[in-house]
Motif scaffolding. Structure first.
Motif, short mmCIF file in Angstrom:
data_model
loop_
_atom_site.label_atom_id
_atom_site.label_comp_id
_atom_site.label_asym_id
_atom_site.label_seq_id
_atom_site.Cartn_x
_atom_site.Cartn_y
_atom_site.Cartn_z
N GLY A 143 -34.67 23.26 2.32
CA GLY A 143 -34.82 23.36 3.77
C GLY A 143 -34.42 22.08 4.48
N GLU A 144 -34.79 20.94 3.91
CA GLU A 144 -34.38 19.65 4.49
C GLU A 144 -32.86 19.50 4.44
N LEU A 145 -32.28 19.93 3.33
CA LEU A 145 -30.83 19.84 3.17
C LEU A 145 -30.11 20.69 4.22
N ASP A 146 -30.65 21.86 4.47
CA ASP A 146 -30.05 22.73 5.50
C ASP A 146 -30.05 22.04 6.85
N TYR A 147 -31.13 21.33 7.16
CA TYR A 147 -31.18 20.64 8.45
C TYR A 147 -30.12 19.54 8.52
N PHE A 148 -29.99 18.76 7.46
CA PHE A 148 -29.03 17.67 7.44
C PHE A 148 -27.59 18.18 7.53
N LYS A 149 -27.37 19.41 7.13
CA LYS A 149 -26.02 19.97 7.17
C LYS A 149 -25.71 20.68 8.47
N ARG A 150 -26.64 20.64 9.43
CA ARG A 150 -26.37 21.21 10.74
C ARG A 150 -25.23 20.46 11.41
N GLU A 151 -24.57 21.14 12.32
CA GLU A 151 -23.39 20.59 12.98
C GLU A 151 -23.67 19.27 13.68
N GLU A 152 -24.85 19.13 14.29
CA GLU A 152 -25.17 17.95 15.07
C GLU A 152 -26.05 16.94 14.33
N SER A 153 -26.12 17.07 13.03
CA SER A 153 -27.06 16.21 12.28
C SER A 153 -26.38 15.22 11.34
N ASP A 154 -25.11 14.98 11.53
CA ASP A 154 -24.41 14.03 10.65
C ASP A 154 -25.03 12.64 10.68
N SER A 155 -25.50 12.22 11.85
CA SER A 155 -26.06 10.87 11.98
C SER A 155 -27.58 10.88 12.04
N TYR A 156 -28.19 12.00 11.72
CA TYR A 156 -29.65 12.09 11.78
C TYR A 156 -30.29 11.06 10.85
N GLU A 157 -31.19 10.26 11.42
CA GLU A 157 -31.96 9.24 10.69
C GLU A 157 -31.07 8.17 10.05
N ARG A 158 -29.93 7.92 10.62
CA ARG A 158 -29.01 6.89 10.12
C ARG A 158 -29.41 5.53 10.70
N THR A 159 -29.60 4.50 9.88
CA THR A 159 -29.70 4.51 8.44
C THR A 159 -31.15 4.29 7.97
#
Length: 387
Positions: A143-159
């Motif tokens: 489920g976490e992986l699915d969120y990170f692979k969302r279109e707008e989540s490339d920079s989520y929690e970076r870094t």
């Protein structure tokens, strides 16, 4: 920084290892004389270390146990692709929905693992194991992986969040327990994605981010480097070392007097020291730090602790975190190079002593994350570093 360049050329930048030249007897005598106690400021001589024992561990474990299932209040920090992207925190992040925000939830899980590894006789050891198994199930990580692979989540929690995810993965992989191996395997798809995100992002980052909060580049590099070393990922380690040198090798005279800003929880100057002591060989690091922060070698060097005026204010309480993060840099430097920087342990002790008593009974604004910073700081205090 001109005088460091020949050393790095001869050493092949990161390929040079260990001490390539012997200290002269004169240099050694100077170092020995500077180590004498009478040169230490009186206030530092009185700074006793805080010891993380079983009693303290039993208290500290209550903080992450108390927040990993606490869904609200919650700061999602997400970019919405559309209205369908909205959801409850536990729907969006089935593993890491508690503790106010994603990265705090991740490092709360790290705290549970670290405390259980170091103190297997914890009073609530079974509750800790059950909490870890429930959160870090293979299904939840998908489920976490699915969120990170969302279109707008490339920079989520970076870094910042990436860094803590790798610290959690490192802790699990180095845990000599079947549960550690199981949970590390469950986490591995997300871990691998975060490593990939680092490898894609770092070559594109032209300038480091030099702030005292989440986006600090040096902090993100440091935890990633530790993970790369622990997992023997040479490609990843070399990339981090190269980028750290690209960013920081020519830096001189860090303006320490400008710190801290109003609600820093990281020291921009000291975080830079923390990554460079890892990626530079001994002689190169010595010359680099002589230009970057020469005052650290002075036995009378003093840095006032960050004072918190209101611990119910979620931003102002960051300064307690600053005290812990400063301390872990001082501890790391003192352990790695005790002759030159052993005196910094006293300064680290003073920083920890100021903020540690405020962890128990603190408001949720600080309690949901500060325990992790305290645990990591005290871990560094007891770690023997390699030169």
């Amino acid at each position: 920084m001109k005088r460091i360049i020949p050393v790095l050329i001869l050493c092949g930048l990161i390929a040079c290892k260990g001490d390539q030249s012997q200290e002269t007897e004169k240099d050694k005598s100077v170092i020995d004389s500077l180590n004498s106690e009478e040169l230490l400021p009186e206030n530092l001589l009185k700074s006793e270390p805080v010891v993380l024992n079983l009693e303290e561990a039993n208290k500290l474990v209550e903080l992450p146990l108390g927040c990993i299932d606490t869904e609200y209040p919650n700061k999602l920090g997400q970019t919405l692709e559309n209205e369908a992207a909205i959801g409850e925190p536990s729907e969006l992040h089935p593993a890491f929905y508690g503790c106010f925000d994603w990265h705090s939830s991740v490092h709360a899980h790290w705290s549970l693992v670290k405390l259980l590894k170091n103190f297997p006789e914890l009073e609530k050891k079974e509750a800790v194991k059950e909490a870890l198994k429930n959160s870090l199930s293979a299904e939840n990580i998908r489920g976490e992986l699915d969120y990170f692979k969302r279109e707008e989540s490339d920079s989520y929690e970076r870094t910042y969040g990436w860094a803590w995810l790798l610290k959690l993965a490192e802790e699990l992989r180095t845990w000599k327990d079947p549960l550690g191996a199981e949970l590390a395997d469950n986490l591995s798809p997300l871990t691998d994605l975060v490593v990939q995100r680092y490898q894609e992002f770092l070559p594109k980052l032209n300038y480091p981010i030099r702030v005292g909060e989440h986006t600090n580049t040096a902090f993100g590099l440091t935890f990633a480097y530790d993970y790369a070393v622990a997992t023997e990922n040479t490609k990843f380690k070399d990339l981090i070392a190269k980028r750290a040198q690209d960013f920081y090798l020519k830096d001189d005279d860090c303006p320490l007097s400008w710190e801290p800003s109003g609600y820093d929880f990281l020291s921009p100057c000291l975080e830079e020291v923390d990554i460079m002591r890892r990626v530079l060989p001994k002689n190169a690091f010595s010359m680099w730090i002589d230009d970057f922060m020469p005052q650290l070698k002075k036995k009378d060097f003093v840095m006032e602790v960050g004072e918190v005026s209101d611990r119910t204010d979620g931003k102002l309480v960051h300064l307690d975190g600053l005290n812990f993060s400063r301390a872990w840099v001082f501890y790391g430097l003192a352990k790695q190079y005790p002759q030159q920087y052993g005196h910094l342990e006293n300064l680290a002790n003073a920083h920890v002593a100021y903020s540690f008593p405020n962890l128990a009974g603190d408001s949720y604004e600080g309690g949901h994350w500060l325990g992790t910073f305290a645990i990591y700081s005290l871990q560094r205090a007891g770690t023997k570093e390699k030169e």
